[in-house]
Design a protein around this motif. Structure first.
Motif, PDB file in Angstrom:
ATOM      1  N   TYR A 161      10.997  18.864  -8.527  1.00  0.00           N
ATOM      2  CA  TYR A 161       9.906  19.758  -8.122  1.00  0.00           C
ATOM      3  C   TYR A 161       8.618  18.929  -8.002  1.00  0.00           C
ATOM      4  CZ  TYR A 161      13.211  23.357  -9.571  1.00  0.00           C
ATOM      5  OH  TYR A 161      14.316  24.157  -9.704  1.00  0.00           O
ATOM      6  N   TYR A 162       8.685  17.857  -7.242  1.00  0.00           N
ATOM      7  CA  TYR A 162       7.610  16.864  -7.172  1.00  0.00           C
ATOM      8  C   TYR A 162       6.275  17.438  -6.717  1.00  0.00           C
ATOM      9  CZ  TYR A 162       8.306  16.819  -2.132  1.00  0.00           C
ATOM     10  OH  TYR A 162       8.389  17.191  -0.821  1.00  0.00           O
ATOM     11  N   HIS A 163       6.304  18.469  -5.902  1.00  0.00           N
ATOM     12  CA  HIS A 163       5.043  19.009  -5.379  1.00  0.00           C
ATOM     13  C   HIS A 163       4.182  19.615  -6.487  1.00  0.00           C
ATOM     14  CE1 HIS A 163       8.377  21.801  -4.886  1.00  0.00           C
ATOM     15  NE2 HIS A 163       7.529  22.796  -5.018  1.00  0.00           N
ATOM     16  N   PHE A 164       4.788  20.000  -7.617  1.00  0.00           N
ATOM     17  CA  PHE A 164       3.992  20.539  -8.726  1.00  0.00           C
ATOM     18  C   PHE A 164       3.290  19.439  -9.517  1.00  0.00           C
ATOM     19  CE2 PHE A 164       7.178  24.073  -8.304  1.00  0.00           C
ATOM     20  CZ  PHE A 164       6.300  24.918  -7.658  1.00  0.00           C
ATOM     21  N   ALA A 165       3.480  18.207  -9.121  1.00  0.00           N
ATOM     22  CA  ALA A 165       2.745  17.089  -9.708  1.00  0.00           C
ATOM     23  C   ALA A 165       1.562  16.715  -8.818  1.00  0.00           C
ATOM     24  CB  ALA A 165       3.665  15.883  -9.894  1.00  0.00           C
ATOM     25  N   GLY A 166       1.230  17.575  -7.877  1.00  0.00           N
ATOM     26  CA  GLY A 166       0.133  17.322  -6.944  1.00  0.00           C
ATOM     27  C   GLY A 166      -1.127  18.062  -7.329  1.00  0.00           C
ATOM     28  N   ARG A 167      -2.038  18.115  -6.400  1.00  0.00           N
ATOM     29  CA  ARG A 167      -3.328  18.774  -6.609  1.00  0.00           C
ATOM     30  C   ARG A 167      -3.700  19.546  -5.345  1.00  0.00           C
ATOM     31  NH1 ARG A 167      -2.227  16.790 -10.876  1.00  0.00           N
ATOM     32  NH2 ARG A 167      -3.539  15.591 -12.276  1.00  0.00           N
ATOM     33  N   MET A 223       0.840  -1.170   0.000  1.00  0.00           N
ATOM     34  CA  MET A 223       0.000   0.000   0.000  1.00  0.00           C
ATOM     35  C   MET A 223       0.896   1.248   0.000  1.00  0.00           C
ATOM     36  SD  MET A 223      -3.309   0.653   2.215  1.00  0.00           S
ATOM     37  CE  MET A 223      -3.304   1.727   3.560  1.00  0.00           C
ATOM     38  N   PRO A 224       0.621   2.211  -0.919  1.00  0.00           N
ATOM     39  CA  PRO A 224       1.471   3.397  -0.981  1.00  0.00           C
ATOM     40  C   PRO A 224       1.278   4.279   0.246  1.00  0.00           C
ATOM     41  CG  PRO A 224      -0.387   3.611  -2.485  1.00  0.00           C
ATOM     42  CD  PRO A 224      -0.439   2.222  -1.902  1.00  0.00           C
ATOM     43  N   PRO A 225       2.308   5.057   0.576  1.00  0.00           N
ATOM     44  CA  PRO A 225       2.176   5.957   1.728  1.00  0.00           C
ATOM     45  C   PRO A 225       1.135   7.037   1.440  1.00  0.00           C
ATOM     46  CG  PRO A 225       4.183   6.434   0.529  1.00  0.00           C
ATOM     47  CD  PRO A 225       3.586   5.198  -0.089  1.00  0.00           C
ATOM     48  N   PRO A 226       0.535   7.598   2.478  1.00  0.00           N
ATOM     49  CA  PRO A 226      -0.446   8.674   2.260  1.00  0.00           C
ATOM     50  C   PRO A 226       0.246   9.887   1.648  1.00  0.00           C
ATOM     51  CG  PRO A 226       0.063   8.479   4.590  1.00  0.00           C
ATOM     52  CD  PRO A 226       0.747   7.325   3.895  1.00  0.00           C
ATOM     53  N   PRO A 227      -0.491  10.664   0.841  1.00  0.00           N
ATOM     54  CA  PRO A 227       0.135  11.835   0.235  1.00  0.00           C
ATOM     55  C   PRO A 227       0.516  12.879   1.275  1.00  0.00           C
ATOM     56  CG  PRO A 227      -2.227  11.755  -0.268  1.00  0.00           C
ATOM     57  CD  PRO A 227      -1.883  10.499   0.478  1.00  0.00           C
ATOM     58  N   GLU A 228       1.593  13.584   0.989  1.00  0.00           N
ATOM     59  CA  GLU A 228       2.053  14.674   1.852  1.00  0.00           C
ATOM     60  C   GLU A 228       1.210  15.912   1.561  1.00  0.00           C
ATOM     61  OE1 GLU A 228       5.966  17.596   2.256  1.00  0.00           O
ATOM     62  OE2 GLU A 228       6.020  15.897   0.900  1.00  0.00           O
ATOM     63  N   ASP A 229       0.779  16.599   2.601  1.00  0.00           N
ATOM     64  CA  ASP A 229       0.046  17.853   2.441  1.00  0.00           C
ATOM     65  C   ASP A 229       0.948  19.016   2.822  1.00  0.00           C
ATOM     66  OD1 ASP A 229      -2.243  16.593   1.656  1.00  0.00           O
ATOM     67  OD2 ASP A 229      -3.395  17.027   3.458  1.00  0.00           O
ATOM     68  N   ILE A 230       0.987  20.025   1.957  1.00  0.00           N
ATOM     69  CA  ILE A 230       1.695  21.266   2.238  1.00  0.00           C
ATOM     70  C   ILE A 230       0.628  22.325   2.449  1.00  0.00           C
ATOM     71  CG2 ILE A 230       3.273  23.019   1.354  1.00  0.00           C
ATOM     72  CD1 ILE A 230       4.577  20.794  -0.351  1.00  0.00           C
ATOM     73  N   ARG A 260      -1.782  18.938  -2.000  1.00  0.00           N
ATOM     74  CA  ARG A 260      -1.628  17.516  -1.710  1.00  0.00           C
ATOM     75  C   ARG A 260      -0.674  16.922  -2.736  1.00  0.00           C
ATOM     76  NH1 ARG A 260      -6.650  15.109   0.378  1.00  0.00           N
ATOM     77  NH2 ARG A 260      -5.720  16.075   2.206  1.00  0.00           N
ATOM     78  N   CYS A 261       0.469  16.474  -2.265  1.00  0.00           N
ATOM     79  CA  CYS A 261       1.507  15.919  -3.137  1.00  0.00           C
ATOM     80  C   CYS A 261       1.174  14.467  -3.458  1.00  0.00           C
ATOM     81  CB  CYS A 261       2.875  16.052  -2.472  1.00  0.00           C
ATOM     82  SG  CYS A 261       3.303  17.766  -2.134  1.00  0.00           S
ATOM     83  N   THR A 262       0.326  14.304  -4.456  1.00  0.00           N
ATOM     84  CA  THR A 262      -0.188  12.990  -4.835  1.00  0.00           C
ATOM     85  C   THR A 262       0.624  12.324  -5.914  1.00  0.00           C
ATOM     86  OG1 THR A 262      -1.606  14.006  -6.482  1.00  0.00           O
ATOM     87  CG2 THR A 262      -2.553  13.673  -4.283  1.00  0.00           C
ATOM     88  N   GLY A 263       1.396  13.101  -6.664  1.00  0.00           N
ATOM     89  CA  GLY A 263       2.138  12.539  -7.787  1.00  0.00           C
ATOM     90  C   GLY A 263       1.262  12.238  -8.990  1.00  0.00           C
TER      91      GLY A 263
END
Length: 164
Positions: A55-61, A1-8, A77-80
């Motif tokens: 710049y992974y956070h720009f692949a979030g929502r 199971m993937p880790p939960p997304p990071e929230d900024i 939300r850094c969802t990828g």
């Protein structure tokens, strides 16, 4: 199971920018030579993918969190899930036309993927990407445009990513 997304969490200054439109910049280039049948858009897609590794956070929502007290939060939300990449063609438009000061803004606006989109629109259901790029092949050149939600980054980081 993937880790939960990071929230900024967005700051109050970031939240003030939700009512503005996406930052948009573009660059007009001569058509590069074709080598080994490789398409320009594929090369640029690979470059964008590599840049998003840094710049992974720009692949979030953007997400909306409702609280029982009537307050809401809008974190990044850094969802990828990824950025959006659009490939377009405008074979009737030449570099001299696109680069002219007299080119109608309606022509140039078509070269930007999120033209007219407000930053807050990215938090609607379904959420929009916070970053989008468009590669428009012209008759004798190419226009590379990028749109970024201004509530998740400033002009400095926008140009760092664009240059990456």
């Amino acid at each position: 199971m993937p880790p939960p997304p990071e929230d900024i969490q967005l700051t109050p200054w970031d939240l003030r920018l939700l009512t503005l439109g996406y930052m948009q910049k573009g660059i007009l280039l001569p058509k590069p030579p074709v080598s080994n049948g490789e398409r320009l858009v594929d090369t640029l897609a690979s470059s964008l993918s590599q840049a998003l590794g840094w710049y992974y956070h720009f692949a979030g929502r953007l997400a909306v969190g409702a609280h029982g007290d009537g307050n809401i939060t809008i974190p990044l939300r850094c969802t990828g899930e990824g950025a959006k990449l659009v490939h377009a063609a405008a074979p009737a438009v030449a570099v001299t036309i696109a680069g002219s000061l007299y080119t109608p803004s309606s022509v140039l606006s078509e070269f930007f993927p999120f033209n007219g989109v407000l930053n807050v629109d990215a938090s609607m259901d379904p959420p929009l990407p916070v970053l989008s790029a468009q590669v428009t092949e012209l008759a004798d050149g190419v226009f590379v445009a990028m749109s970024m939600n201004h509530s998740v980054g400033n002009g400095t980081i926008f140009w760092e990513l664009f240059n990456a």
